[in-house]
Every structure is written in C-alpha cells, then in structure tokens.
Design an enzyme around this catalytic site. Structure first.
Site, PDB file in Angstrom:
ATOM      1  N   ASP A 141      -2.782   4.677 -28.023  1.00 45.14           N
ATOM      2  CA  ASP A 141      -2.458   3.389 -28.202  1.00 45.14           C
ATOM      3  C   ASP A 141      -1.315   2.811 -28.585  1.00 45.14           C
ATOM      4  O   ASP A 141      -0.855   1.683 -28.740  1.00 45.14           O
ATOM      5  CB  ASP A 141      -3.632   3.062 -29.329  1.00 45.14           C
ATOM      6  CG  ASP A 141      -3.232   3.152 -30.835  1.00 45.14           C
ATOM      7  OD1 ASP A 141      -2.590   4.508 -30.960  1.00 45.14           O
ATOM      8  OD2 ASP A 141      -3.265   2.497 -31.715  1.00 45.14           O
ATOM      9  N   ASP A 150       3.237   6.194 -27.113  1.00 42.31           N
ATOM     10  CA  ASP A 150       2.160   6.973 -26.128  1.00 42.31           C
ATOM     11  C   ASP A 150       2.546   6.482 -24.791  1.00 42.31           C
ATOM     12  O   ASP A 150       1.831   7.093 -23.688  1.00 42.31           O
ATOM     13  CB  ASP A 150       0.778   6.556 -26.593  1.00 42.31           C
ATOM     14  CG  ASP A 150       0.442   7.107 -27.812  1.00 42.31           C
ATOM     15  OD1 ASP A 150       0.882   8.325 -28.366  1.00 42.31           O
ATOM     16  OD2 ASP A 150      -0.440   6.461 -28.544  1.00 42.31           O
ATOM     17  N   ASP A 204      -4.484  10.961 -28.590  1.00 43.86           N
ATOM     18  CA  ASP A 204      -3.376  10.710 -29.691  1.00 43.86           C
ATOM     19  C   ASP A 204      -4.257  10.554 -31.083  1.00 43.86           C
ATOM     20  O   ASP A 204      -5.452  10.133 -30.793  1.00 43.86           O
ATOM     21  CB  ASP A 204      -2.745   9.314 -29.435  1.00 43.86           C
ATOM     22  CG  ASP A 204      -1.780   8.770 -30.551  1.00 43.86           C
ATOM     23  OD1 ASP A 204      -1.026   9.618 -30.959  1.00 43.86           O
ATOM     24  OD2 ASP A 204      -2.094   7.836 -30.981  1.00 43.86           O
ATOM     25  N   CYS A 223       0.914  -1.271   0.030  1.00 43.56           N
ATOM     26  CA  CYS A 223      -0.048   0.070   0.009  1.00 43.56           C
ATOM     27  C   CYS A 223       0.799   1.225  -0.103  1.00 43.56           C
ATOM     28  O   CYS A 223       2.256   1.023   0.136  1.00 43.56           O
ATOM     29  CB  CYS A 223      -0.928   0.149   1.194  1.00 43.56           C
ATOM     30  SG  CYS A 223      -0.212   0.057   2.768  1.00 43.56           S
TER      31      CYS A 223
END
Length: 717
Positions: free
Chosen positions: A612, A616, A416, A20
């Site tokens: 995609d 990117d 994009d 965590c």
C-alpha cells in the site's frame, strides 16, 4: 595497444497509435533492426520507446521507419516527455463506441422485426456503412498493416469477417439475397467497447510516475548570504543550506546541519513511527518534518534523489513486464490464412464442379461468415467484463484483461507489513505501571502531557487514554524535545514522557518487561511523574483483524506467503508469527523491495505483491501480479494491477481466486469458439450452411460464450 569504446547514445521516444502487444512488438522489432541501433525496447503501458544506439544514428530515419508501419514516433527532447494524448485517444475511442452503438441498434431492430421493404433494407445499409468504414477503421487499418508485413492477428479476423458480412450484404441489397449488415455492426460495436475499456485502464498506468513526482516539494527556503530566499526546487544546488520548518516537506536529499526533529518517512519506508533526526543524520526529499526546525545541507538533487530513483524503478519495472500475447492472436496467425484459403478453394471447387458463380459465392461467403470471430472476439471481453463487474461488487478493481492472464501461474504472494498486514497506526496495547502507581494514574499522566503534541505516539497515547474512559486534563506548561519526548506540568506535578534516557534511572524489572515487549515489535514510551518513574506504555501497530484469515486463505489456494518490510527483524517476525506467515524479509530498503521480487522471479517463482505504500510501487510494478490496498498511497494503486478498495487483506485472496476463475472461463470460451468454427467450416464449404444459417449459428455461439461468462456473477466470497 589501447582500444576505445564508442559511447552509446540513449534516445527516448513517445509512441502514438499502439493499442496491443503486437503493435508494441512490431515497433520494437522495426527499431531494433534499424541501422545504428544496438538495443530497442517498447513500453506499451507508458507508450514509450527507448533506443540505445551508436552516436551517429539518424533519428529521422527511425521516425520514418516507424511511420511506415502506421505509428507515430516523437523524440523526447522535442516535447514527448510531456506529451500525453491518452485523454484525446480515450475520447476518440468513446466516440467510436457511442456512434457504432447508436447506428447499429436500429439496424438490429429492423432485422429482428423482419421488415423486408426496400426502404428498410436500404436504411440498414446506410446505418452500418459508417460503422464498418469509420467506427471499424482501426480494425481495418491494423489488418492492412498486418497484410503488408505478411502477419495475421485478431484484427485480421475481425476485418475479414465483418467485411465479408458487409460486402455480401451490399451485393445482396443490389442483386437480391439475405442481408448481414447488423452482424457486422454488432461485432464492431462489442469489440470497440472492449478496446475502449482496455484503453482506459492502460492510460492510467503512466500516471504512477506523475503521482510520484508530485510528492516532491515545489520550492525550498535556501540560506544565501545570511538571508532566507525561497527558490524553485530546480534552482537548489548541491551544498546549499535549506531551512525546513515544522510541517514542511524536505526539499531534496541531504543531511541535517543544525537542529533536531522527527521526520515522517512513511511515504518512503512505509513505517508509521516517525524517525528522530539530529545533526549529521540523512534526510530525504518529499518526507515531512513534523516538529523541530532544521537546517539541511543538500547532497543529492534532481534525478539523484531517493524519490526520483523510486520513480525510475517503477518505470523500469513496468518496461520489463512483457505483455502476454492473446491466445486468439496466436491461433489467428494460422487460422485466418487457412480460412481465406478455404473460402477461395470453396469458390473454385463449386465452379470446377459446374455450379453457377452465385452458388459458389454463397458457399464461400458462408465460410467467411461462419469463421467471423464474433464468439472469439467476445470470449475474452465478455468474461473480463463480467468478472470485473463481480470484482467491483466485492471492492476489487482489475486494471485490464491481461491481469487475469498472469494470475494462473502464481505460486508465492509477498505481503507488505505496514498498512497491509497491520493497521498502519499505533495503538496502546500495554500499560506497565511501577510500584505505587495504578494503570489509570500512568495513562492519565502520560495522556495529559501529550495532549498538545502532534507526534503520532502522543496522539496514540491520548486516544488510548480516552478509550479507557480516562479524561486527561490540559497541561499548565508544555515543551517538546525533538527526538526524545515531551515535558509538561499537570497541576503541581512535572511529567515527562518519552525515551528511557529522558526519564532517568529505571527499575530493572521494568527494563526487562520493556525489552520483552520491544522484542515482540512494540514501541515503548516511558513516563516520569515528579521524581519517580511511573512506568511505561507499549504501543504497537496492530495486526488487521482479518490478516490471519487472509494468509490462511492464500495457503489454502496453494500459495506460499512472504512478508516484506523495512522494519527491524524482531518486530517483523512477531507480526509474521501472529499472521501465520512463515518467511520474513525484514530491514529491506525501499529501492530493494523490487530487487527482492526480481530475485524470487529469477529463481523461477511467479510472484504476486500486496502492498500500500509509495515504497511498494516499484515492487508492485515488478511483480507478476501487483495488488494494491486501496487505503494506501495513490502511486502504489497506479503501479499495481489490482486494487483492493476497502483495505481488507482477505480481498487479495478473493482477487486471485476470481482472476483464476475468470481466466478459466476465458480459456473455455476460446475453446468452444474455435471448436465451433472448426466443426462448422466444412459444412459451410459443402454448401450445407447458407449464410443466414451460418449467421444464426454464429450468433448462437456468441450467446453460449456470454452465458458461460455470466456464471462468474455467482462467485461468492
């Protein structure tokens, strides 16, 4: 007078045992306070710690300091770089969940049936003891660590509540009274399930870097002493000359020394049109040589290549993204000590007022049970699981509950172009024939000449012809001029398809028409049949049918939209106009996309990135919320927070809307969970709530939290 600056030593460690944000914060604080350490950073997603320290820093002391907290620290040079215990940890978590569920289920059944025989009560205790002490050990261990450092978190609440229910049940089993074994078991089972699902999503974040590295070529054909020698990529040296044949990957960054070809650089740039390369042009490792044979001189190797730098950008962006602390954990820092103090004060108060010890103990245990964080523990995972399940039904995959927490403050979405707004593949959109030629003649001749070609433009022309019911005939002769076009013989006619320079003089009216289409983002392929220019074909990476609707949906949600692309400005602005996007960031290199996101963030914007491509990935990791189109590259999907499985950009709107709604439900759940505790605690302290009634009320609050979360199943898009 000359001053010298001591060199800074950079050390990387693999950290084990973190689960965590508070774990990562504790490790980072301890490392940062160690002697000789200048700066320390801990990346929870990658389970990695980076330390900048004085040269003489004692690594062993750092390892011991972190070990004292209960975590493991392994220096990278001792093999941590390749260390990955994610699978083992995930398997252990899964084992705890299954064991807790199998042991708790019969205990719950016995309690529901109201069987009060001694054997049944003893069986409940026997079933829940391993659940509390073994399956729930991570919570107990974390609470113990927090107590040693005078800190309270959600695990403290869980440990105190479940131990109170368990120990009181043991007391009641021995001396008479109501049992709460199943209460402790149910709490631990549900919370272990939530932790297991969260661990699975986090363990996949680190695989983004491995996916990137796998894109590189594994070997190279190097020219040495007049011979071609195949060597591992690690043995390639700067200035080596490498032979790269059609269909092979470029081994490393360099320049073309000999030959000409078309290079598919889409894995770096996202652009669907291959780039023509000749002598002196730069090429990049991992890109694909499509046609001609090349001799490439190596210029950058190893960590200096463009691919390695993108991997570094992904790692750095993931590291800079600070996890958002849970609201429950922050409140727990005050709530837990207050509850424990109230329980002690309740026992003391009952004793001072002359009541029996067991009466005071019942009241004190009622306080602890009523404060048991079942509803608080379910508040987030219940909403996340229902929201994530509904999202999955829509083709949206969330990678963790923290993703939802980052969605509420978004104000700008960066999209994009290629593969996100557009289809990512070329299509023939215009057929412009010269005088004396019909559109069918032009399309048929061009398609016939391109039939043997493997170039994306050639394939698009053939597909365009067949879509118009034009059946091209196979050429008698075919040759390709890399970077320029193709030549073929169709029957008794010579046909040329390619750049304008390849077809010769072109009528001015055709030039003007071509320039107009090119300004709108089209690529032109010129055609000559015999001695005459037959015209040209315009090919475009078309807008996805739902792109404009998706952009309108983002605007309706109060979000600004920006398009980012490596394409030229004219083509980018043409696509943006058709999609309804007002702002364009064009001609942005892969490494600069993350910088553009960071620039928006520095201006105070909360940014979502939708993309995609491999190029990117750093931007997706840098953004406050990364949304990957699932039809794209694996590394983009791994580096993102949300994946759209179908590639429909409208689902980006649904993802943001659903995540915001889920976040709202989480906040509602937490409010009612804490409100219930605050309202019920005084009643328990006054003895107006027995432990049994407290447990029933606690169960009712948990049911209300779950029912509120189930409202998310009705989300429609």
């Amino acid at each position: 007078m000359t001053t010298t600056t001591s060199p800074v030593r950079r050390i990387e460690f693999q950290v084990t045992g973190m689960h965590c944000a508070s774990c990562a914060s504790r490790v980072q604080k301890t490392l940062g306070e160690a002697d000789g350490v200048l700066v320390a950073g801990v990346n929870l997603a990658l389970a990695r710690a980076t330390v900048e320290a004085e040269p003489e820093v004692d690594e062993g002391a750092l390892v011991d300091a972190v070990a004292a907290l209960g975590y493991g620290l392994v220096p990278a040079h001792e093999g941590a770089a390749g260390h990955d215990d994610g699978g083992d940890s995930e398997g252990a978590d899964r084992g705890r969940v299954l064991a807790a569920a199998l042991l708790t289920a019969p205990a719950v059944l016995l309690s529901m049936l109201g069987i009060m025989d001694t054997w049944a009560l003893g069986l409940q205790g026997a079933l829940i003891t391993p659940v509390e002490l073994w399956a729930g050990f991570p919570f107990l261990q974390s609470a113990y660590r927090g107590a040693r450092h005078r800190r309270a978190n959600m695990d403290t609440l869980i440990a105190v509540g479940t131990l109170a229910a368990y120990l009181y049940s043991v007391w009641s089993l021995l001396f008479g009274g109501h049992l709460y074994f199943e209460t402790a078991g149910v709490i631990i089972t549900f919370l272990l399930l939530g932790r297991y699902l969260e661990h699975r999503s986090k363990s996949r974040a680190a695989s983004a870097l491995r996916v990137l590295l796998e894109l590189a070529a594994k070997q190279a054909c190097v020219l040495r002493e007049g011979r071609e020698v195949v060597v591992p990529l690690a043995e390639v040296q700067v200035s080596d000359h490498m032979r790269v044949r059609p269909g092979e990957k470029i081994p490393t960054d360099g320049v073309v020394a000999e030959g000409a070809s078309s290079i598919d650089e889409s894995m770096l740039t996202g652009e669907s049109v291959p780039v023509d390369k000749g002598a002196g042009d730069p090429v990049f490792g991992g890109t694909l040589n499509q046609s001609g044979s090349l001799i490439v001189e190596a210029r950058r190797i190893g960590s200096d290549t463009a691919l390695a730098q993108i991997a570094r950008l992904v790692s750095e962006a993931l590291g800079r993204k600070a996890p958002i602390e849970r609201l429950a954990d922050r409140v727990a820092g005050v709530f837990v000590p207050a509850v424990m103090a109230l329980a002690a004060a309740t026992l003391a108060g009952w004793l001072v007022t002359g009541h029996a010890f067991d009466e005071g103990l019942v009241a004190a245990v009622s306080v602890l049970i009523i404060a048991c964080p079942c509803a608080m523990g379910l508040a987030t995972p219940a909403a996340v699981m229902v929201g994530a399940g509904r999202a999955a039904g829509l083709g949206i995959v969330f990678k963790g509950g923290d993703v939802l927490e980052r969605s509420g403050d978004l104000d700008v979405v960066v999209l994009d172009k290629t593969g996100t707004i557009t289809r990512g593949e070329l299509r023939v959109t215009d057929v412009v024939a010269a005088a004396g030629f019909s559109d069918e003649d032009l399309l048929g001749a061009a398609a016939a000449a391109e039939l043997p070609s493997e170039h994306p433009i050639g394939r698009a022309i053939v597909a365009g012809a067949r879509a118009q019911a034009v059946d091209p005939q196979w050429p008698l002769d075919f040759s390709s001029e890399a970077g320029f076009g193709v030549r073929a013989r169709i029957g008794n006619r010579a046909v040329v398809v390619g750049r304008r320079a390849l077809v010769g003089d072109v009528p001015e009216e055709l030039v003007e028409a071509a320039q107009g289409l090119e300004s709108e983002g089209s690529t032109t392929a010129w055609v000559r049949v015999g001695d005459d220019v037959a015209g040209f074909l315009a090919l475009t990476d078309e807008l996805k049918p739902t792109a404009a609707e998706a952009v309108a949906g983002l605007h309706a949600a109060g979000l600004e939209t920006v398009m980012i692309t490596g394409d030229n400005r004219a083509a980018a602005e043409a696509i943006a106009r058709r999609a309804g996007i007002g702002r364009v960031l064009a001609e942005v290199m892969p490494a600069d996309k993350a910088a553009e996101i960071a620039r928006l963030q520095a201006a105070g914007r909360r940014v979502a990135m939708v993309g995609d491509g491999i190029n990117d990935a750093p931007a997706l990791a840098q953004a406050d919320l990364g949304v990957a189109v699932g039809t794209g590259a694996d590394v983009a999907i791994e580096a993102s927070d949300v994946t759209i499985v179908s590639g429909d950009p409208r689902l980006a709107v649904a993802a943001i809307t659903l995540s915001r709604l889920t976040l709202r439900v989480i906040k509602q759940n937490l409010f009612w969970a804490f409100a219930y505790n605050i309202a019920a605690l005084p009643l328990a302290a006054l003895g107006l709530l027995s432990p049994m009634i407290a447990a029933g009320a606690m169960a009712l609050s948990s049911v209300s939290v779950v029912l509120n979360a189930l409202r998310l199943r009705r989300f429609a898009f």
